[in-house]
Design a protein around this motif. Structure first.
Motif, PDB file in Angstrom:
ATOM      1  N   SER A   1     -15.281  18.181   2.018  1.00  0.00           N
ATOM      2  CA  SER A   1     -15.321  17.480   3.302  1.00  0.00           C
ATOM      3  C   SER A   1     -16.741  17.431   3.827  1.00  0.00           C
ATOM      4  O   SER A   1     -17.642  18.104   3.325  1.00  0.00           O
ATOM      5  N   ARG A   2     -16.954  16.621   4.881  1.00  0.00           N
ATOM      6  CA  ARG A   2     -18.286  16.490   5.464  1.00  0.00           C
ATOM      7  C   ARG A   2     -18.816  17.838   5.928  1.00  0.00           C
ATOM      8  O   ARG A   2     -19.991  18.159   5.735  1.00  0.00           O
TER       9      ARG A   2
ATOM     10  N   GLU B   1     -12.281  15.993   1.247  1.00  0.00           N
ATOM     11  CA  GLU B   1     -11.979  14.677   1.800  1.00  0.00           C
ATOM     12  C   GLU B   1     -10.497  14.351   1.589  1.00  0.00           C
ATOM     13  O   GLU B   1      -9.943  14.622   0.517  1.00  0.00           O
TER      14      GLU B   1
END
Length: 217
Positions: free
Chosen positions: A124-125, A32
């Motif tokens: 991150s996603r 992120e």
């Protein structure tokens, strides 16, 4: 036990151009994006402050800035004047050959394994989805159905009421989930949301979670 050395911690926000550079490559991002970067080097280091801004497709991009916020003289102009794609430091902890230095090559000051720990980047996603998929592949069918049902419930409106749950049951579940959230980042968001729902239901039925917890401790 060896005393760890303090880190610098000087902070610097990313510029709009630097944010754009990373956001345009969001599909490559491995963690992120944090709009404020904190210097990872040893406290009172020489030279410029440096912090890991993002890892894109295996390339680590470090933000480097002077004490007055200026760009370092060696900065490349690719993607932002203070952003540098730097190689990893090859040093290995002499006490633990499995632990490598997490800083960049030829950095100032001590290696990361001699420094106080800093918060690990949140994946991150895309990478969270990969980890979740890997975990699900090892689940029994009943476990996977339970997880999917929980996720579906958390997507209901915020004011939805939990059915068939007593105040004491809610309190027990809340305590357990709160502990779990502190131990496992992967479910932290879901846990926080569910705990909020549980506490909301208790308040709606006239029960104070804090008083109930003290009474059952």
């Amino acid at each position: 036990m060896t005393n760890l050395l303090p880190r610098c911690g000087d902070e610097m926000p990313l510029t709009s151009a630097e944010l754009d550079f990373f956001q345009e490559r969001d599909d490559e991002a491995e963690h992120e994006l944090n709009e404020r970067c904190s210097c990872s080097l040893q406290a009172e280091h020489t030279g410029h402050h440096t912090a890991l801004a993002q890892c894109l497709g295996g390339t680590e991009w470090w933000l480097s800035w002077g004490k007055d916020g200026s760009a370092p003289p060696f900065a490349r102009l690719t993607g932002g004047k203070r952003l540098l794609p730097l190689g990893c430091c090859p040093a290995v902890n002499p006490r633990d050959k499995q632990e490598s230095c997490l800083l960049f090559e030829s950095h100032d000051g001590a290696h990361s394994f001699f420094l106080e720990p800093e918060a690990a980047p949140v994946p991150s996603r895309k990478y969270r989805a990969m980890i979740a998929a890997d975990l699900r592949s090892e689940m029994a069918p009943d476990e996977e159905r339970y997880l999917l049902a929980t996720e579906a419930f958390l997507e209901e409106p915020v004011d939805a009421v939990l059915p068939l749950l007593t105040a004491h049951e809610a309190m027990a579940v809340t305590v357990l989930l709160t502990k779990l959230a502190g131990d496992e980042w992967l479910v932290e968001g879901h846990v926080e949301e569910l705990v909020s729902r549980l506490e909301g239901r208790m308040v709606a039925t006239g029960v104070c979670p804090k008083k109930l917890l003290s009474a059952t401790a």
